[in-house]
Design an enzyme around this catalytic site. Structure first.
Site, PDB file in Angstrom:
ATOM      1  N   GLU A 312       0.805  -1.225   0.000  1.00 52.04           N
ATOM      2  CA  GLU A 312       0.000   0.000   0.000  1.00 52.04           C
ATOM      3  C   GLU A 312       0.839   1.277   0.000  1.00 52.04           C
ATOM      4  O   GLU A 312       0.626   2.166   0.810  1.00 52.04           O
ATOM      5  CB  GLU A 312      -0.960  -0.018   1.200  1.00 52.04           C
ATOM      6  CG  GLU A 312      -1.928  -1.186   1.120  1.00 52.04           C
ATOM      7  CD  GLU A 312      -2.871  -1.309   2.321  1.00 52.04           C
ATOM      8  OE1 GLU A 312      -4.039  -1.611   2.084  1.00 52.04           O
ATOM      9  OE2 GLU A 312      -2.424  -1.116   3.465  1.00 52.04           O
TER      10      GLU A 312
HETATM   11  C1  TNX Z   1      -4.452  -4.440   4.598  1.00 46.74           C
HETATM   12  S1  TNX Z   1      -2.848  -6.631   3.671  1.00 46.74           S
HETATM   13  C2  TNX Z   1      -3.170  -4.240   5.093  1.00 46.74           C
HETATM   14  C3  TNX Z   1      -2.984  -3.957   6.521  1.00 46.74           C
HETATM   15  C4  TNX Z   1      -4.287  -3.868   7.252  1.00 46.74           C
HETATM   16  C5  TNX Z   1      -5.206  -4.960   6.781  1.00 46.74           C
HETATM   17  C6  TNX Z   1      -6.499  -5.009   7.539  1.00 46.74           C
HETATM   18  C7  TNX Z   1      -1.716  -5.645   3.877  1.00 46.74           C
HETATM   19  C8  TNX Z   1      -0.435  -6.095   3.445  1.00 46.74           C
HETATM   20  N1  TNX Z   1      -2.012  -4.436   4.399  1.00 46.74           N
HETATM   21  O1  TNX Z   1      -2.256  -2.758   6.675  1.00 46.74           O
HETATM   22  O2  TNX Z   1      -4.037  -3.997   8.617  1.00 46.74           O
HETATM   23  O3  TNX Z   1      -5.475  -4.776   5.412  1.00 46.74           O
HETATM   24  O4  TNX Z   1      -7.254  -6.117   7.178  1.00 46.74           O
END
Ligand code: TNX
Length: 505
Positions: A312
């Site tokens: 992200e």
């Molecule tokens: C996505 S999956 C994220 C996390 C969050 C999660 C909550 C991923 C690598 N990043 O930062 O905690 O969703 O479900």
């Protein structure tokens, strides 16, 4: 016997009408000359002494006589590093229960430990209590041959959003090891908190670790704490995989050292749980930071893997993304370790050894660089959010969990195959599976247990058991048989209507 074991073994042959009963005369007999076998024996005896009230001495098994290897099995519980078939490999075991004793044989101590977990599930659940119980303590007779499908069967715990103590992490290690999970990935940094002391960067913890999500108290592990967790995990045959998330999910680090983001003023540590808008910037401070963090984590971590994050990073320019992930990868590899990153790190140049951790779902697949990398055989750990994310709500309306990936009831957690769940994977590129437990909505040990149980055992079975044994109805019965054990261990769990829960056994 057949209806009690999770994950399902490779082979179970019950012996009708046969059982061995642990009595005050039972001893634990371990492989002569093996300190590791003696340690597993001590662990088993330590688990059973409080409930049985028996002495359960641990001593060296008699050397097998010239006539064969069976004599050690004639009384008590034997843990032997001899006589197991080669097929059990480094983590498998063979378990035999006759009227005169229990014998676990393995090639390696890890296999003895796995066999002991099976034995715990075969005993009456009251054996897991910590006060003396009436007994008796029968173990159903039969033969088990067992070894894992994948070498990597992971759980992940997010100690960044809400901080969890060393004692909580150790309890979670005990809980995952009961289901033969052998890696614990610790998510040690995020926008809401930095949780591991790094020498030379004191404010990462004093500023970045001071709070958590929703203004919770925060906290962090000293390097001594982290070493204690690593050592505790080793005693349970669990390997710690530390993660520092970068170049995004770094608000807590920027609050401590704004120069890492080329910022004139420090932002506050995030206390909300929204999306991340933070990013490291290119520059000398960032290079020094990545180098110090990786080198110190490498020195503290005996296991083979370091997780470098990479998810992200919407605010990170592509060149910066490649530079940071590239450096982290190179530093991990130069230290002789293997990098793991979330699937988006396929946007950076990848080393052939780097493992991609797949978290996406069919309605929101990973990007084309991920698919290009796996088409060429890049290794993958499967943690698809719509099956393996323990932080997703089971059904609508529950107090805990998120649901951006949909609702994940027990059957969703169980019904998938790592080799086919994401298109384009080469079968031998699957390193294993992982069950992440993100903690935006979870702040107590009881919360963690409610989300992990009963789904963590489902993911553990996906990672351990042969695909040929995959069967929801059979699994749900074996899962239901765990409830008395969880009650005895004080484990909170979600009483899914999909599972025929046993009241006692
Ligand atoms: C996505 S999956 C994220 C996390 C969050 C999660 C909550 C991923 C690598 N990043 O930062 O905690 O969703 O479900």
């Amino acid at each position: 016997m057949a209806a009690q074991i999770v994950p399902e073994p490779v082979l179970v042959k019950p012996s009708a009408g046969v059982s061995y009963t642990i009595t005050s005369g039972t001893a634990v007999l371990t492989q002569p000359g093996s300190a590791a076998a003696a340690q597993v024996g001590g662990y088993l005896a330590g688990l059973l002494r409080p409930s049985t009230g028996y002495a359960l001495p641990v001593r060296s098994a008699p050397e097998p006589d010239a006539g064969g290897s069976g004599s050690a099995a004639d009384s008590g519980i034997s843990l032997l590093l001899a006589g197991a078939p080669a097929t059990v490999g480094a983590q498998g075991y063979e378990l035999d229960v006759t009227s005169t004793g229990v014998t676990i044989r393995a090639q390696q101590p890890a296999g003895l430990f796995a066999g002991v977990q099976t034995l715990r599930q075969l005993l009456p659940a009251a054996s897991a209590r910590t006060t003396v119980q009436p007994g008796p303590w029968p173990v159903p007779g039969g033969h088990v041959l067992d070894y894992p499908r994948y070498a990597y069967r992971g759980a992940m715990l997010d100690v960044a959003r809400h901080f969890f103590s060393v004692a909580d992490v150790e309890r979670y290690i005990d809980e995952i090891s009961l289901y033969k999970v052998d890696y614990l990935h610790l998510h040690l940094s995020d926008d809401q908190g930095w949780r591991i002391a790094i020498n030379g960067w004191p404010q990462l913890t004093t500023v970045g670790g001071a709070t958590g999500a929703d203004g919770s108290p925060g906290g962090y592990f000293t390097q001594a704490d982290y070493k204690a967790i690593v050592a505790y995990a080793q005693s349970r045959y669990v390997t710690i995989v530390p993660e520092i998330d970068m170049p995004s999910h770094v608000e807590a680090a920027l609050a401590a050292y704004p120069q890492l983001g080329c910022l004139a003023t420090a932002p506050p540590v995030q206390t909300s749980t929204g999306g991340t808008a933070s990013t490291l910037c290119d520059g000398a401070p960032t290079k020094q930071f990545v180098s110090d963090v990786i080198s110190q984590l490498v020195a503290l971590t005996p296991g083979p893997y370091l997780q470098i994050g990479g998810d992200e990073a919407a605010k990170t320019p592509p060149a910066t993304y490649s530079a940071v992930i590239g450096q982290a990868q190179d530093d991990v590899l130069a230290a002789g370790k293997t990098p793991i990153g979330w699937d988006a790190i396929a946007d950076a140049p990848l080393d052939a050894k780097t493992v991609l951790e797949y978290w996406h779902l069919p309605s929101q697949p990973a990007d084309q660089n991920y698919f290009a990398a796996t088409a060429k055989g890049q290794p993958v750990i499967l943690a698809p959010a719509d099956h393996a994310y323990l932080d997703q709500m089971y059904v609508p309306g529950l107090p805990l969990g998120l649901h951006w990936a949909g609702y994940v009831e027990v059957r969703n957690a169980y019904d998938w195959d790592p080799t086919t769940v994401v298109p384009g994977l080469k079968a031998n590129a699957v390193t294993g599976v992982e069950a992440p437990l993100w903690t935006e909505t979870l702040s107590t040990m009881s919360d963690l247990e409610y989300m992990a149980f009963p789904r963590l055992p489902a993911i553990a079975e996906i990672g351990w058991s042969p695909q040929s044994t995959h069967d929801w109805v059979g699994f749900s019965v074996r899962l239901g048989a765990q409830a008395p054990l969880w009650a005895a261990l004080g484990i909170n769990y979600y009483k899914s209507i999909q599972v025929p829960w046993e009241q006692s056994r």
